[in-house]
Enzyme design. Structure first.
Site, PDB file in Angstrom:
ATOM      1  N   ALA A  69       5.089  -1.744   1.846  1.00 14.15           N
ATOM      2  CA  ALA A  69       6.378  -1.259   1.323  1.00 14.15           C
ATOM      3  C   ALA A  69       6.083  -0.294   0.170  1.00 14.15           C
ATOM      4  O   ALA A  69       6.562  -0.448  -0.949  1.00 14.15           O
ATOM      5  CB  ALA A  69       7.282  -2.404   0.879  1.00 14.15           C
ATOM      6  N   HIS A  81       2.280   2.628  -5.949  1.00 14.47           N
ATOM      7  CA  HIS A  81       1.085   2.432  -5.115  1.00 14.47           C
ATOM      8  C   HIS A  81       0.338   3.764  -4.932  1.00 14.47           C
ATOM      9  O   HIS A  81      -0.889   3.808  -4.984  1.00 14.47           O
ATOM     10  CB  HIS A  81       1.471   1.918  -3.731  1.00 14.47           C
ATOM     11  N   VAL A  83       4.383   3.230 -12.975  1.00 17.58           N
ATOM     12  CA  VAL A  83       5.227   4.359 -12.562  1.00 17.58           C
ATOM     13  C   VAL A  83       6.680   3.895 -12.554  1.00 17.58           C
ATOM     14  O   VAL A  83       6.975   2.791 -12.052  1.00 17.58           O
ATOM     15  CB  VAL A  83       4.809   4.876 -11.167  1.00 17.58           C
TER      16      VAL A  83
END
Ligand code: AMP
Length: 307
Positions: free
Chosen positions: A32, A37, A201
């Site tokens: 996901a 990531h 982030v």
């Protein structure tokens, strides 16, 4: 990008990837994928010649009441993203490949005690996995609310490290406690992998990216920015000279409890290695928080710099 599903093929491909002296950079994920990531993948790309990502929703790190079954699974989209970021190899094993003949904690079989002698004598068609555990750190904060969670994480990460033999592995500051525990595991077990922790982030409004944000309805999504606002308030107070961890955490708590859609779990100022509460803040102190928005539990944190 090669996509492999078995341990043996992956081990062989990783050894091949490293054969000309290239460093193997590894990014473990549960899929996901989002920009958080991908920032790890980019860091890996910049520091390693052969980049491997894994996607594995690890049942061992979910409690029985948690979202293992409904955790988002988007393998096709994820592999397109990883390919476009220049990942060389994606390891995406099935549960049985990682835990063969293992009835995990989700299974009623694993927790059931044999009642009759025939059952005790019957050949085992299941077994408990071998665990890797970092005691102490794993029971604090997230571990208090999610017993067994970090044992699941350290177990799967050490399995992945043994399969891939990475030179460098990349983790997000978003999961600050996880990063500390993984570093401790690597130190204690003398694993030859260097751990790199990459910054969190965030969305434009400050909400940390998380695969679980998709569970939030629009009102909860809006309310969830309160975590970042509370952290920023603490940062501002510390910058203005406040040194008392108790006062700083009280200020953060006040902001979160004022948000009606948030149910605060914890908000603490802690030591970055021991994860214990501190009296006076020190450089690198961690401000950590967790709160529920509806049924969704979100975590966030901030590193305080004091000079
Ligand atoms: P997960 O798929 O949630 O297990 O996360 C895989 C890795 O991505 C972990 O090292 C996380 O800390 C990292 N990660 C998750 N969200 C973020 C984020 N918003 N910023 C940076 N890293 C993240």
């Amino acid at each position: 990008m090669k996509i492999l599903h078995t341990v043996d093929e992956t081990r062989a491909a990783c050894r091949l990837g490293k054969r000309d002296g290239a460093l193997l950079g590894f990014v473990p994920t549960m899929g996901a994928l989002h920009e958080g990531h991908l920032s790890l993948v980019r860091a890996a790309r910049s520091q390693a010649g052969f980049v491997v990502a894994s996607i594995f929703v690890n049942p061992l790190q979910f409690g029985p009441q948690e979202d293992f079954n409904r955790y988002p699974r988007t393998l096709e989209r994820d592999s397109r993203l990883l390919e476009s970021e220049g990942v060389d190899l994606l390891f995406a094993p099935a549960t049985e490949e990682m835990y063969p003949a293992t009835a995990g904690p989700q299974s009623s079989v694993a927790s059931r005690r044999p009642e009759k002698q025939e059952e005790i004598d019957a050949p085992l068609d299941y077994r408990q996995p071998t665990f890797v555990e970092v005691p102490g750190l794993s029971e604090k904060l997230e571990g208090r609310i999610r017993p067994g969670h970090f044992r699941g994480v350290t177990t799967v990460v050490s399995k992945l490290f043994h399969i891939l033999e990475p030179d460098i592995a990349f983790f997000g500051q978003k999961d600050a406690q996880q990063a500390v525990i993984i570093q401790r595991m690597v130190d204690d077990l003398n694993l030859p992998t260097r751990i790199v922790v990459c910054p969190t982030v965030r969305e434009a409004d400050g909400l940390a990216l998380s695969s679980r944000n998709v569970y939030l309805n629009p009102q909860q999504r809006q309310a969830a920015t309160v975590l970042y606002r509370a952290l920023m308030r603490v940062r501002a107070l510390a910058k203005a000279g406040e040194r008392s961890a108790a006062d700083l955490s009280a200020a953060g708590r006040e902001i979160i409890t004022a948000e009606p859609m948030a149910r605060l779990d914890y908000f603490e100022v802690i030591h970055p290695q021991t994860l214990d509460p501190i009296g006076e803040i020190l450089d690198g102190a961690l401000v950590v928080t967790a709160a529920y928005f509806g049924k969704t539990r979100l975590i966030d944190n901030l590193v305080l710099h004091v000079n």
